[in-house]
Design an enzyme around this catalytic site. Structure first.
Site, PDB file in Angstrom:
ATOM      1  CG  HIS A 378      -1.994  -0.970   1.239  1.00 56.49           C
ATOM      2  ND1 HIS A 378      -3.249  -0.736   0.743  1.00 56.49           N
ATOM      3  CD2 HIS A 378      -1.998  -2.247   1.672  1.00 56.49           C
ATOM      4  CE1 HIS A 378      -3.998  -1.811   0.891  1.00 56.49           C
ATOM      5  NE2 HIS A 378      -3.262  -2.754   1.454  1.00 56.49           N
ATOM      6  CE  LYS A 571      -6.506  13.869   0.323  1.00 53.54           C
ATOM      7  NZ  LYS A 571      -6.702  12.650  -0.437  1.00 53.54           N
ATOM      8  NE  ARG A 572      -3.617  10.310  10.255  1.00 51.97           N
ATOM      9  CZ  ARG A 572      -3.265   9.503  11.250  1.00 51.97           C
ATOM     10  NH1 ARG A 572      -4.000   8.439  11.515  1.00 51.97           N
ATOM     11  NH2 ARG A 572      -2.225   9.743  12.004  1.00 51.97           N
ATOM     12  CE  LYS A 577      -2.336  10.953   3.200  1.00 53.67           C
ATOM     13  NZ  LYS A 577      -2.980  10.026   2.259  1.00 53.67           N
ATOM     14  CB  THR A 682     -10.123   4.891  -0.856  1.00 45.22           C
ATOM     15  OG1 THR A 682      -9.585   5.229   0.419  1.00 45.22           O
ATOM     16  CG2 THR A 682      -9.457   3.639  -1.380  1.00 45.22           C
ATOM     17  CE  LYS A 686     -14.180   6.031   1.148  1.00 44.31           C
ATOM     18  NZ  LYS A 686     -13.315   6.137   2.327  1.00 44.31           N
TER      19      LYS A 686
HETATM   20  C1  NBG Z   1      -2.468   3.744   2.085  1.00 42.54           C
HETATM   21  C2  NBG Z   1      -2.106   4.664   0.921  1.00 42.54           C
HETATM   22  C3  NBG Z   1      -3.349   5.170   0.203  1.00 42.54           C
HETATM   23  C4  NBG Z   1      -4.218   3.997  -0.177  1.00 42.54           C
HETATM   24  C5  NBG Z   1      -4.517   3.149   1.047  1.00 42.54           C
HETATM   25  C6  NBG Z   1      -5.343   1.930   0.712  1.00 42.54           C
HETATM   26  C7  NBG Z   1      -0.974   2.913   3.865  1.00 42.54           C
HETATM   27  C8  NBG Z   1       0.294   2.227   4.194  1.00 42.54           C
HETATM   28  N1  NBG Z   1      -1.243   3.141   2.586  1.00 42.54           N
HETATM   29  O1  NBG Z   1      -2.978   5.875  -0.944  1.00 42.54           O
HETATM   30  O2  NBG Z   1      -1.340   5.737   1.390  1.00 42.54           O
HETATM   31  O3  NBG Z   1      -5.416   4.445  -0.742  1.00 42.54           O
HETATM   32  O4  NBG Z   1      -3.321   2.691   1.634  1.00 42.54           O
HETATM   33  O5  NBG Z   1      -4.741   1.178  -0.268  1.00 42.54           O
HETATM   34  O6  NBG Z   1      -1.724   3.236   4.759  1.00 42.54           O
END
Ligand code: NBG
Length: 840
Positions: A378, A571-572, A577, A682, A686
């Site tokens: 991920h 988002k975080r 980002k 993701t 949405k």
């Molecule tokens: C996160 C990514 C996102 C991705 C999500 C789900 C981790 C390690 N990765 O871009 O930063 O959408 O995983 O796949 O949390």
């Protein structure tokens, strides 16, 4: 407090008599069953039936029904004995369950009526529920969307995770910026979990390895704690299938309390093991700056892997009627998916269980393991690729360390024997990094070497994995690597969070089948410029914006204009980002508005910029960004000249429930990471699904979203992933020439207009060409110019109502690909090799 009928909401409503009725589907029976639970499975004293009591009783009445379906599903899977998938994840961001369960069971109407009979509105009761926030961000929410899709597609599958007592921290915004407070979703209890007292497995830590006379090995000694299963039902949408999210809790046995010591008055000593066990499931991601913190995290990971695998193996064995099943059949009955590297220890643990506990030899065990496990990557961020210290691993898991060493040795040997050309790459390809300064185990390498399949989470990300991070592995195993573009569940993220828009879609498509077949949304394209649809669309958006406006007022006290353009980034908080770019853009806009004459301002498009997200507690720059956004908001929102045209709101404590209010009310959302750094994203899916336009870079799943909805409906800007290395190099060489707007925005930010806090250290990250924490690694400066140009295009487009609405409809219409049903169907077919097993 008074209820909908104007009566005081205390005491049980007398008109409805308590009657157990687990299969109730009519409003009156449901109401009787709710009252039954309030009376006879009480959690509160009997005098009051307030909203909280009503929530628990409602949840329990619904659970009756779920348990029935759930049991049927268990029994059916057990009878058919299909191959099953086990999804191992350290995170699940489930959010609230009530509305989702009622919706999936298709009982919305009867439940609303039943509650009305009891004096409540369903929405009011639903709002009492706390979020189950057992995750951080996208990765955890993805796992939850996947469970919803697995159930809906009738797949024989399980989720495995940990039952953290405190989920992700609650974010408070104070004068100092972000403060973290422990969250407590289990303070009272969760009505959705069922403890399975018969499902308990021992999990060992520390100890040592004994060698038997026949050469076999056994892990002994150390601490043994017990893993106890708590199951959460996951109902599929309009299907009987209800699967389980099994969360492990750490316990000790009664005999582990040292009574002798206790009676000697040594209370802490006597209960040492218990207290060590309790630490395991206390919080999600305990701080890992200290050795203790690292040890605890490794314990958590192993605890999940060991308990889950013992459970999986016992299910595999219990099915055997004619004696024990053959181990070689294991991979045709079991697929284990590792959600990122956190559950990597599943690999050596499966090897150990098969060899040391079941007597298989290495080759057989390796065959079983490597045909069973799959790995999803991920992230490509180096700091997020887990590396565990070898000495820590040897101390906590001595037998696993041996196994990892053996896997590594054999892998290295094979490469030496078969791929001389890769000899010099072995220092990066091997699992063990034996650098004497800091010997570590590279978990991603262990996953790649041991898994039958490795996948990325969006096309661009998977391409980058193959071309960069795992390039040499690809030359060894060209067929191991796949892409599975992420998805989101259309139930929670459209049907339930925006009933208004859903009804319009159903009306125009003349079917509600899109809820489980999201590609049908393309049927909206032909009506995108239809005035009637546009006006209905606009009124649904307006209603959602109104709801959001009220929410913002309630939680922040800021009143925003529901007719302004709602621009959201949630988002975080992370430098890649680039929330910093967003807020610098806002700062520039503010400065320009200040400089304008009143009649010029009137020609601009009023905007409300909302930014939300949590910063990791020790991530200093992320916290500074939170502070900056809040400070800018304070100044802008109270500026009488400008605040009609611009508002800036930091939305506190962003979580699943907050997202369910923000996303339906959004018109523009920002997905503006440095290209190549966001694996997928993701929330972008949405937002697009909810008819929100995206301003974004060619990163992660943005690329595919833009392809699907049409490039003319996407506000694109910024460098592409393949340009990034060259741009960084040019910066290092002192060749970067900033756009004047960028310099102006930074100067203004530093000028003190936004208060006395020292933003120097944050803004310094954008300065200079080299050096730690300097040199603008994330290319905010480079991308700023095209970002501002794209923002100007947004303003222009928004002025044309009709055009904007058409783009909005086309966004929804093009979002079909991003259903997690599609993603999960692909995993099922192309990685897990499992098939639907619907309960008749
Ligand atoms: C996160 C990514 C996102 C991705 C999500 C789900 C981790 C390690 N990765 O871009 O930063 O959408 O995983 O796949 O949390």
């Amino acid at each position: 407090m008074s209820n909908a009928n104007g009566k005081a909401a205390t005491g049980f409503p007398d008109k409805i008599s308590a009657k157990a009725n687990p299969e109730a589907s009519e409003a009156t029976d449901i109401a009787g069953n709710i009252i039954y639970h309030a009376k006879y499975s009480p959690h509160f004293s009997p005098l009051k039936f307030g909203p909280e009591q009503a929530l628990y009783a409602t949840a329990e009445s619904l659970r009756d029904r779920l348990i029935q379906l759930w049991n049927e599903t268990y029994v059916h899977f057990n009878k058919v004995d299909p191959k099953q998938t086990y999804y191992l994840s350290m995170e699940y961001l489930q959010g609230r369950a009530l509305t989702n369960a009622i919706g999936n069971l298709d009982l919305g109407g009867p439940y609303a009526d039943a509650l009305r009979k009891l004096g409540y509105e369903l929405e009011e009761i639903a709002e009492q529920e706390k979020d189950a926030a057992l995750g951080n961000g996208g990765l955890g929410r993805l796992a939850s969307c996947f469970l919803d899709s697995m159930a809906t597609l009738n797949l024989p599958a399980w989720g495995y995770g940990l039952r953290y007592r405190h989920g992700l921290f609650k974010q408070l915004i104070t004068k100092k910026g972000q403060e973290e407070v422990a969250e407590d979703w289990l303070e009272k209890f969760s009505p959705w979990e069922i403890v399975r007292h018969d499902v308990v497995f021992p999990v060992r830590f520390f100890g040592n390895v004994e060698i038997n006379p026949d050469g076999s090995r056994k892990w002994v000694g150390g601490d043994v704690v017990q893993a106890l299963a708590y199951d959460v039902p996951i109902p599929g949408y309009k299907t009987k299938n209800t699967i389980s999210l099994r969360l492990w809790e750490a316990k000790v046995r009664a005999e582990d309390l040292d009574l002798f010591q206790f009676n000697e008055g040594e209370y802490e000593l006597a209960a040492q093991l218990r207290s060590r066990a309790q630490q395991i499931c206390t919080v999600l991601y305990p701080g890992d700056a200290t050795e203790n913190g690292k040890l605890l995290r490794l314990k958590q990971q192993f605890f999940l892997c060991s308990a889950s695998l013992q459970d999986i193996i016992s299910r595999f064995n219990e099915r055997s009627t004619e004696g024990s099943r053959k181990w070689s059949e294991f991979p045709s009955k079991v697929a284990v998916q590792m959600n990122d590297t956190h559950p990597t220890l599943a690999i050596p643990e499966l090897m150990r269980l098969v060899m040391d506990e079941n007597g298989l030899g290495w080759d057989e065990a390796w065959d079983v393991t490597s045909r069973t496990v799959g790995y999803t990557n991920h992230t490509v961020l180096p700091e997020a690729l887990e590396k565990w210290s070898q000495s820590l691993m040897r101390k906590l898991l001595p037998r696993h360390m041996e196994i990892i060493e053996e896997i590594d040795k054999r892998f290295v040997q094979t490469i030496r024997n078969t791929r001389v050309d890769l000899e010099d790459k072995l220092s990066t390809l091997s699992i063990l990094d034996n650098n004497p300064q800091k010997p570590v185990v590279r978990m991603a390498n262990l996953c790649v070497v041991s898994s039958h399949t490795v996948n990325g989470v969006a096309q661009l990300h998977s391409d980058i994995l193959k071309a960069e991070l795992f390039v040499d592995y690809v030359s060894i195993w060209p067929n191991k690597f796949q892409n599975k573009t992420n998805g989101i569940t259309p139930r929670r993220w459209l049907r339930f969070c925006s009933p208004e828009l859903s009804d319009i879609i159903t009306k125009w498509l003349k079917t509600d089948k899109w809820i489980t077949d999201l590609d049908l949304l393309t049927g909206l394209r032909q009506f995108a410029d239809n005035e009637e649809l546009q006006s209905e669309w606009a009124s649904a958006k307006a209603a959602n914006k109104q709801r959001l406006t009220q929410y913002i007022e309630r939680v922040t006290g800021v009143s925003i204009d529901p007719n302004s353009l709602f621009d959201i980034q949630v988002k975080r908080i992370h430098e890649y980002k680039r929330q910093l770019m967003n807020i610098l853009g806002v700062i520039y806009r503010f400065k320009k508005l200040k400089e304008m004459k009143p009649e010029e301002r009137k020609k601009t498009v009023p905007r409300t910029v909302m930014i939300g997200g949590k910063a990791f507690a020790t991530y200093t720059n992320a916290k500074r960004i939170v502070k900056l956004v809040n400070d800018v908001g304070d100044v802008v929102n109270s500026d009488p000249e400008v605040n009609e045209y611009l508002k800036v709101v930091f939305v506190p404590n962003y979580n699943v429930t907050v997202a369910e209010i923000l996303i339906p009310g959004s018109e523009l959302s920002q997905h503006i990471s440095t290209a190549g750094m966001e694996a997928s994203g993701t929330s972008n899916m949405k937002f697009a699904l909810n008819g929100c336009l995206i301003i974004g870079t060619l990163d992660g799943a943005n690329v595919e979203i833009r392809e699907e909805i049409g490039e003319e409906n996407f506000f694109l800007f910024g460098a592409t992933a393949d340009q990034v290395p060259r741009l960084r190099k040019e910066r290092e060489d002192g060749l970067f020439k900033p756009d004047p707007r960028f310099e102006e925005a930074k100067q203004f930010a530093k000028s003190g207009v936004f208060g006395s806090y020292d933003y120097g250290p944050l803004l310094d990250s954008l300065e200079g060409n080299t050096g730690y924490g300097r040199g603008d690694y994330f290319l905010v400066g480079y991308d700023f110019a095209s970002y501002m140009d794209a923002q100007a295009e947004v303003d222009e487009a928004y002025k044309d109502r009709k055009k904007w609405l058409m783009m909005s409809i086309l966004s929804t219409a093009g979002s079909g690909k991003f259903s997690s049903d599609r993603t999960i169907a692909q995993y099922a077919k192309e990685i897990w090799n499992i098939e639907a097993c619907p309960v008749p």
